[in-house]
Design a protein around this motif. Structure first.
Motif, PDB file in Angstrom:
ATOM      1  N   VAL A  60      -3.344   5.969   6.586  1.00  0.00           N
ATOM      2  CA  VAL A  60      -2.610   4.716   6.507  1.00  0.00           C
ATOM      3  C   VAL A  60      -1.258   5.022   5.873  1.00  0.00           C
ATOM      4  CG1 VAL A  60      -2.521   2.394   5.525  1.00  0.00           C
ATOM      5  CG2 VAL A  60      -4.706   3.337   6.311  1.00  0.00           C
ATOM      6  N   ASP A  61      -0.195   4.805   6.633  1.00  0.00           N
ATOM      7  CA  ASP A  61       1.159   5.172   6.175  1.00  0.00           C
ATOM      8  C   ASP A  61       1.194   6.641   5.755  1.00  0.00           C
ATOM      9  OD1 ASP A  61       2.000   2.561   6.621  1.00  0.00           O
ATOM     10  OD2 ASP A  61       1.467   1.932   4.594  1.00  0.00           O
ATOM     11  N   ASP A  62       0.568   7.484   6.577  1.00  0.00           N
ATOM     12  CA  ASP A  62       0.525   8.933   6.372  1.00  0.00           C
ATOM     13  C   ASP A  62      -0.279   9.346   5.139  1.00  0.00           C
ATOM     14  OD1 ASP A  62       2.024   9.503   8.648  1.00  0.00           O
ATOM     15  OD2 ASP A  62       3.925   9.306   7.578  1.00  0.00           O
ATOM     16  N   GLU A  63      -1.034   8.422   4.540  1.00  0.00           N
ATOM     17  CA  GLU A  63      -1.875   8.727   3.388  1.00  0.00           C
ATOM     18  C   GLU A  63      -3.334   8.777   3.815  1.00  0.00           C
ATOM     19  OE1 GLU A  63      -1.113   9.508   0.285  1.00  0.00           O
ATOM     20  OE2 GLU A  63       1.064   9.354   0.618  1.00  0.00           O
ATOM     21  N   TRP A  64      -4.019   9.864   3.429  1.00  0.00           N
ATOM     22  CA  TRP A  64      -5.453  10.029   3.689  1.00  0.00           C
ATOM     23  C   TRP A  64      -6.230   9.013   2.859  1.00  0.00           C
ATOM     24  CZ3 TRP A  64      -8.719  13.059   6.643  1.00  0.00           C
ATOM     25  CH2 TRP A  64     -10.021  13.249   6.194  1.00  0.00           C
ATOM     26  N   THR A  65      -7.120   8.268   3.494  1.00  0.00           N
ATOM     27  CA  THR A  65      -7.899   7.279   2.771  1.00  0.00           C
ATOM     28  C   THR A  65      -9.239   7.065   3.468  1.00  0.00           C
ATOM     29  OG1 THR A  65      -7.843   5.064   1.766  1.00  0.00           O
ATOM     30  CG2 THR A  65      -6.960   5.286   4.012  1.00  0.00           C
ATOM     31  N   LEU A  66      -9.994   6.110   2.969  1.00  0.00           N
ATOM     32  CA  LEU A  66     -11.321   5.796   3.500  1.00  0.00           C
ATOM     33  C   LEU A  66     -11.350   4.303   3.799  1.00  0.00           C
ATOM     34  CD1 LEU A  66     -13.975   7.389   3.985  1.00  0.00           C
ATOM     35  CD2 LEU A  66     -14.724   6.661   1.720  1.00  0.00           C
ATOM     36  N   LEU A  67     -11.661   3.941   5.041  1.00  0.00           N
ATOM     37  CA  LEU A  67     -11.693   2.545   5.453  1.00  0.00           C
ATOM     38  C   LEU A  67     -13.035   2.213   6.094  1.00  0.00           C
ATOM     39  CD1 LEU A  67      -8.136   2.072   7.059  1.00  0.00           C
ATOM     40  CD2 LEU A  67      -8.851   1.589   4.711  1.00  0.00           C
ATOM     41  N   ILE A  68     -13.207   0.937   6.419  1.00  0.00           N
ATOM     42  CA  ILE A  68     -14.410   0.461   7.097  1.00  0.00           C
ATOM     43  C   ILE A  68     -14.034   0.089   8.524  1.00  0.00           C
ATOM     44  CG2 ILE A  68     -16.142  -1.367   7.186  1.00  0.00           C
ATOM     45  CD1 ILE A  68     -16.007  -1.489   4.138  1.00  0.00           C
ATOM     46  N   HIS A  69     -14.680   0.751   9.482  1.00  0.00           N
ATOM     47  CA  HIS A  69     -14.469   0.439  10.893  1.00  0.00           C
ATOM     48  C   HIS A  69     -15.459  -0.647  11.294  1.00  0.00           C
ATOM     49  CE1 HIS A  69     -15.365   1.317  15.283  1.00  0.00           C
ATOM     50  NE2 HIS A  69     -14.099   0.955  15.296  1.00  0.00           N
ATOM     51  N   ASP A  70     -14.930  -1.814  11.655  1.00  0.00           N
ATOM     52  CA  ASP A  70     -15.751  -2.979  11.976  1.00  0.00           C
ATOM     53  C   ASP A  70     -15.581  -3.311  13.456  1.00  0.00           C
ATOM     54  OD1 ASP A  70     -16.991  -5.458  12.195  1.00  0.00           O
ATOM     55  OD2 ASP A  70     -15.386  -6.536  11.136  1.00  0.00           O
ATOM     56  N   ASP A  71     -16.657  -3.184  14.225  1.00  0.00           N
ATOM     57  CA  ASP A  71     -16.582  -3.608  15.622  1.00  0.00           C
ATOM     58  C   ASP A  71     -17.668  -4.634  15.941  1.00  0.00           C
ATOM     59  OD1 ASP A  71     -18.872  -2.108  15.796  1.00  0.00           O
ATOM     60  OD2 ASP A  71     -18.201  -0.845  17.444  1.00  0.00           O
ATOM     61  N   ALA A  72     -18.026  -5.436  14.921  1.00  0.00           N
ATOM     62  CA  ALA A  72     -18.999  -6.498  15.148  1.00  0.00           C
ATOM     63  C   ALA A  72     -18.459  -7.525  16.138  1.00  0.00           C
ATOM     64  CB  ALA A  72     -19.352  -7.175  13.829  1.00  0.00           C
ATOM     65  N   ALA A  73     -17.140  -7.730  16.115  1.00  0.00           N
ATOM     66  CA  ALA A  73     -16.506  -8.636  17.076  1.00  0.00           C
ATOM     67  C   ALA A  73     -15.359  -7.893  17.744  1.00  0.00           C
ATOM     68  CB  ALA A  73     -16.018  -9.898  16.360  1.00  0.00           C
ATOM     69  N   GLN A  74     -14.141  -8.109  17.270  1.00  0.00           N
ATOM     70  CA  GLN A  74     -12.988  -7.363  17.740  1.00  0.00           C
ATOM     71  C   GLN A  74     -12.819  -6.120  16.881  1.00  0.00           C
ATOM     72  OE1 GLN A  74     -11.214  -8.253  20.411  1.00  0.00           O
ATOM     73  NE2 GLN A  74      -9.774  -6.546  20.313  1.00  0.00           N
TER      74      GLN A  74
END
Length: 306
Positions: A60-74
């Motif tokens: 995110v903005d060239d910074e390594w991070t950890l996110l949640i990928h949500d595909d329950a809907a969109q």
């Protein structure tokens, strides 16, 4: 052989996916996914109580991070600090009377909340992936996921199980020291069983580290926010801060005000008694010293007069 496997009870007759099934080319269509390179990061808060979500590294903005990928809907990425994973009472299951589940640390028959390895329609389905396109291009072979810390009223256990009759493969236990590294290869999509031994708010700190193909090393730690049980407020989970989550209440019949070491050595009254004794001894010593000085003065006066 007992067939009362926790996973089987959770998923009725469904068969869980094996760890190998999480690799590319898996025959399980539920684990066959790809992630678009321009998938946006949602701005607002969210409460996810059903559907498919993955924890995964991303830039995110060239910074390594950890996110949640949500595909329950969109399909969208979400910030863990603004996302609550709500585990409702639809996830309640009793621990089987089978010693193979002793690693859960609770007696057989105890009701626990289980996020299952195979998707349950009424329970949020939490896994992890290393499938972001830029991540796949930059990491060297894979990443390491670690359980950095857990704040909550009970224990958290994550394990895999290859079929009803296979022994569980424990990945993380909050009762053990932090760390417990888990290697995840590039382009992996996996789900496991998450067990929460008591309802309430949990902050699960997860660290993701990797060596990049360019020789650099990257690492990030984020907190997953779980609201476990129907009576637990997602708002409380969203507002919780590390180190401030309420611990488990003391067992019934115990005195909350009594320090843990009262039975070991007498508690605060013993300390008070020792202080009183010490003061008394110090006073007696002063008296003895003063008396000794008075006696010496009288002896010196008598010598001078004689």
């Amino acid at each position: 052989m007992a067939v009362s496997a926790l996973l089987a009870m959770t998923l009725a007759a469904a068969q869980p996916a094996s760890p190998a099934a999480a690799q590319p080319g898996s025959p399980d269509p539920a684990l066959d996914q790809s992630i678009a390179p321009d998938l946006p990061v949602a701005a607002g808060p969210a409460v996810l109580d059903a559907g498919h979500v993955d924890l995964g590294p991303r830039y995110v903005d060239d910074e390594w991070t950890l996110l949640i990928h949500d595909d329950a809907a969109q399909p969208v990425w979400r910030d863990p600090d603004r996302t609550v994973l709500r585990v409702t009472d639809a996830a309640l299951r009793a621990v089987p009377d089978d010693p193979v589940y002793g690693f859960l640390g609770v007696p057989a028959g105890t009701d626990v909340h289980v996020v299952p390895q195979v998707q349950h329609p009424d329970v949020v389905w939490v896994g992890w992936n290393t499938q972001d396109p830029r991540v796949m291009q930059t990491i060297d072979r894979g990443v390491t996921l670690e359980l950095a810390d857990v704040d909550g009223p009970g224990e958290v256990v994550m394990y895999l199980q290859d079929g009803t009759f296979s022994e569980p493969q424990v990945l993380w236990r909050s009762a053990e020291p932090p760390g417990q590294p888990m290697w995840v290869e590039v382009n992996t999509h996996t789900h496991a069983n998450w067990v929460f031994t008591a309802p309430g708010v949990y902050l699960v700190a997860v660290r993701v580290s990797a060596d990049l193909v360019g020789g650099e090393q990257v690492s990030a730690t984020r907190h997953l926010r779980f609201a476990v049980g129907d009576a637990t407020s997602p708002d409380d989970a969203l507002a919780a801060q590390p180190g401030e989550v309420a611990a488990a209440p003391p067992p019934a019949g115990t005195d909350d005000a009594a320090p843990a070491d009262d039975t070991a050595g007498g508690g605060p009254w013993l300390v008070v008694g020792l202080v009183v004794v010490a003061v008394g001894l110090a006073g007696a010593l002063v008296v003895v010293v003063l008396r000794g000085r008075s006696v010496r003065r009288r002896v010196e006066q008598e010598r001078t007069q004689s």
